[in-house]
Scaffold this motif. Structure first.
Motif, PDB file in Angstrom:
ATOM      1  N   SER A  52       1.043  -1.220   0.014  1.00  0.00           N
ATOM      2  CA  SER A  52      -0.081   0.102   0.093  1.00  0.00           C
ATOM      3  C   SER A  52       0.726   1.308   0.041  1.00  0.00           C
ATOM      4  O   SER A  52       2.197   1.399   0.121  1.00  0.00           O
ATOM      5  CB  SER A  52      -0.875  -0.032   1.328  1.00  0.00           C
ATOM      6  OG  SER A  52      -0.074   0.222   2.083  1.00  0.00           O
ATOM      7  N   GLN A  53       0.284   2.481   0.048  1.00  0.00           N
ATOM      8  CA  GLN A  53       0.873   3.696  -0.106  1.00  0.00           C
ATOM      9  C   GLN A  53       1.818   3.861   1.216  1.00  0.00           C
ATOM     10  O   GLN A  53       3.004   4.400   0.907  1.00  0.00           O
ATOM     11  CB  GLN A  53      -0.042   5.033  -0.263  1.00  0.00           C
ATOM     12  CG  GLN A  53       0.646   6.143  -0.479  1.00  0.00           C
ATOM     13  CD  GLN A  53       1.462   6.365  -1.922  1.00  0.00           C
ATOM     14  OE1 GLN A  53       0.903   5.994  -2.946  1.00  0.00           O
ATOM     15  NE2 GLN A  53       2.565   6.603  -1.901  1.00  0.00           N
ATOM     16  N   GLN A  78       5.925  -1.677  -9.147  1.00  0.00           N
ATOM     17  CA  GLN A  78       4.920  -1.448 -10.044  1.00  0.00           C
ATOM     18  C   GLN A  78       4.894  -2.569 -11.309  1.00  0.00           C
ATOM     19  O   GLN A  78       3.950  -3.089 -11.759  1.00  0.00           O
ATOM     20  CB  GLN A  78       4.615  -0.080 -10.643  1.00  0.00           C
ATOM     21  CG  GLN A  78       3.427   0.093 -11.354  1.00  0.00           C
ATOM     22  CD  GLN A  78       3.194   1.569 -11.595  1.00  0.00           C
ATOM     23  OE1 GLN A  78       4.357   2.290 -11.913  1.00  0.00           O
ATOM     24  NE2 GLN A  78       2.013   2.275 -11.718  1.00  0.00           N
ATOM     25  N   SER A  84      -0.504  -2.028  -4.539  1.00  0.00           N
ATOM     26  CA  SER A  84      -2.030  -2.040  -4.564  1.00  0.00           C
ATOM     27  C   SER A  84      -2.630  -0.882  -5.488  1.00  0.00           C
ATOM     28  O   SER A  84      -1.705  -0.039  -5.869  1.00  0.00           O
ATOM     29  CB  SER A  84      -2.527  -1.922  -3.129  1.00  0.00           C
ATOM     30  OG  SER A  84      -2.040  -0.900  -2.597  1.00  0.00           O
ATOM     31  N   PRO A  85      -3.498  -1.040  -6.060  1.00  0.00           N
ATOM     32  CA  PRO A  85      -4.260  -0.123  -6.886  1.00  0.00           C
ATOM     33  C   PRO A  85      -4.242   1.417  -6.183  1.00  0.00           C
ATOM     34  O   PRO A  85      -4.786   1.341  -5.032  1.00  0.00           O
ATOM     35  CB  PRO A  85      -5.690  -0.400  -7.207  1.00  0.00           C
ATOM     36  CG  PRO A  85      -5.537  -1.873  -6.978  1.00  0.00           C
ATOM     37  CD  PRO A  85      -4.682  -2.182  -5.702  1.00  0.00           C
ATOM     38  N   GLY A  86      -3.929   2.409  -7.051  1.00  0.00           N
ATOM     39  CA  GLY A  86      -3.922   3.632  -6.368  1.00  0.00           C
ATOM     40  C   GLY A  86      -2.670   4.136  -5.618  1.00  0.00           C
ATOM     41  O   GLY A  86      -2.611   5.337  -5.218  1.00  0.00           O
ATOM     42  N   THR A  87      -1.843   3.214  -5.700  1.00  0.00           N
ATOM     43  CA  THR A  87      -0.425   3.661  -4.851  1.00  0.00           C
ATOM     44  C   THR A  87       0.353   4.543  -6.016  1.00  0.00           C
ATOM     45  O   THR A  87       0.519   4.162  -7.007  1.00  0.00           O
ATOM     46  CB  THR A  87       0.410   2.286  -4.476  1.00  0.00           C
ATOM     47  OG1 THR A  87      -0.497   1.407  -3.650  1.00  0.00           O
ATOM     48  CG2 THR A  87       1.694   2.726  -3.852  1.00  0.00           C
ATOM     49  N   ARG A  88       0.651   5.491  -5.505  1.00  0.00           N
ATOM     50  CA  ARG A  88       1.254   6.770  -5.960  1.00  0.00           C
ATOM     51  C   ARG A  88       2.935   5.981  -6.139  1.00  0.00           C
ATOM     52  O   ARG A  88       3.520   5.918  -4.905  1.00  0.00           O
ATOM     53  CB  ARG A  88       1.307   8.050  -5.705  1.00  0.00           C
ATOM     54  CG  ARG A  88      -0.042   8.510  -5.854  1.00  0.00           C
ATOM     55  CD  ARG A  88      -0.375  10.125  -5.414  1.00  0.00           C
ATOM     56  NE  ARG A  88       0.188   9.885  -4.161  1.00  0.00           N
ATOM     57  CZ  ARG A  88       0.275  10.859  -3.133  1.00  0.00           C
ATOM     58  NH1 ARG A  88      -0.268  12.093  -3.670  1.00  0.00           N
ATOM     59  NH2 ARG A  88       0.705  10.825  -2.256  1.00  0.00           N
TER      60      ARG A  88
END
Length: 112
Positions: A52-53, A78, A84-88
């Motif tokens: 996660s972020q 990545q 995880s989706p949405g992690t910058r």
């Protein structure tokens, strides 16, 4: 004090190799005799743990990575589909925001 230097055999025979093979087989651990941990529970999930972020930020901070190193780590994770989706991936450091409350910006009279 000098030690004698061992000399290798000049002639090798098939019997010598068989003796070495027998020694190697005795050193191997039998599958039935393996050490088992009674508390170990293997994962039943086939899904990988997605970072996660917050986990990524903590990892970057823990490893003390520079901005370019952090971006490289993020892009590799990545590429391996481990984020995880949405992690910058981009890294923003705003350490100065915590300290701005202690400073005032006044007009300088020296620049007239």
């Amino acid at each position: 004090m000098s030690l004698p230097v061992p000399k290798p055999q000049e002639v090798w025979t098939l019997e010598d190799e068989e003796q070495h093979a027998e020694v190697d087989e005795t050193l191997q651990i039998e599958p039935d005799a393996s050490v088992e941990d009674p508390d170990f529970e293997p994962s039943t999930s086939s899904n990988p743990y997605l970072i996660s972020q917050a986990d990524l930020n903590d990892l970057i901070r823990y490893l003390a990575l520079s901005n370019s190193q952090a971006k490289l780590l993020g892009s590799r994770l990545q590429g391996w589909n481990l984020l995880s989706p949405g992690t910058r991936i981009s890294v923003f450091r705003h350490h100065h925001k915590e300290l701005t409350q202690f400073f005032n910006q006044k007009q300088s009279y020296f620049l007239q």
